[in-house]
Design an enzyme around this catalytic site. Sequence first.
Site, mmCIF file in Angstrom:
data_model
loop_
_atom_site.group_PDB
_atom_site.id
_atom_site.type_symbol
_atom_site.label_atom_id
_atom_site.label_comp_id
_atom_site.label_asym_id
_atom_site.label_seq_id
_atom_site.Cartn_x
_atom_site.Cartn_y
_atom_site.Cartn_z
ATOM 1 N N TYR A 245 33.033 45.568 43.699
ATOM 2 C CA TYR A 245 32.168 44.485 44.169
ATOM 3 C C TYR A 245 30.694 44.881 44.132
ATOM 4 O O TYR A 245 29.816 44.033 44.263
ATOM 5 C CB TYR A 245 32.525 44.066 45.596
ATOM 6 N N HIS B 243 42.956 49.339 43.759
ATOM 7 C CA HIS B 243 42.571 47.944 43.523
ATOM 8 C C HIS B 243 43.467 47.244 42.499
ATOM 9 O O HIS B 243 43.742 46.045 42.625
ATOM 10 C CB HIS B 243 41.116 47.892 43.049
#
Length: 282
Positions: A48, A106
Amino acid sequence: MKTFNLNNGIAIPSLGFGTYQIAPEQTVQAVQNAIAAGYRHIDTAQAYVNETEVGEGIRGSGIDRSDIFVTSKVWVENAGYEAAKASIGRSLKRLNIGHIDLMLIHQPYGDVHGTWRALEEAQAAGDIRAIGVSNFTADRAVDLGVFNRVMPSVNQIEINPFHQRADLVETLQNENILVEAWAPFAEGKNGIFSNPVLSQIGAKHGKSVAQVIIRWLLERQIVVLVKSSSPERMAQNLDVFDFELDSEDKANIATLDAGESQFFDHQTVERVRQVKEWVFNV
């Protein structure tokens, strides 16, 4: 805030504020607004590119660090023991809030077993309190735990009314792996906020469609990650603990399940190759 217990006994707030697609220059204020609204669970990730700003927002919130639960995630380019170990150190430094409460793999690609060993080591050292995965099938999540030392505490996956994943959720919960829902509102796809079924249920309870979806997930014992730039909607999304869905509501929501991702399927050969090309430019 209602909490759930992870399989190592740690409490996790049932509602989290997600920071995906929040630009770094907007993240500090967004995190502080979320904490002011009552969120005590903040979700970020290496991918992010806003871990630094998430940490700054937490430090400037006026709330004690021990009262906030923070999640981050190891990205694909950092898969493997050595790379993951170094990346965890960078995440800790960027966040600058002491420990990380929950660190996930992730994506289910690359040397996930090497990454898992690095996460186990960081947990044993006290840098991370709990470890888990994101976007894994149940068998691959359990595989990590069975062939290493620590069973994943969490699997963070896409769940929304159009992609309900009942079988996967049940299997994970039977293995004592907590489920977290990303994209609970399907990012507004397919007119979810004006869906007649959800709107009718909302009107029945005096709640918004978003509140109905959050409540539906919480009643399935699923942690919900929501995102909003509006302080008013941030507060509204937390106002879900004063009503319950009945059996008719749940049956009606079940009819909305299309049985497919609203974004992409992590388990296809095409997706594996796409991520490899995307991350490594090869």
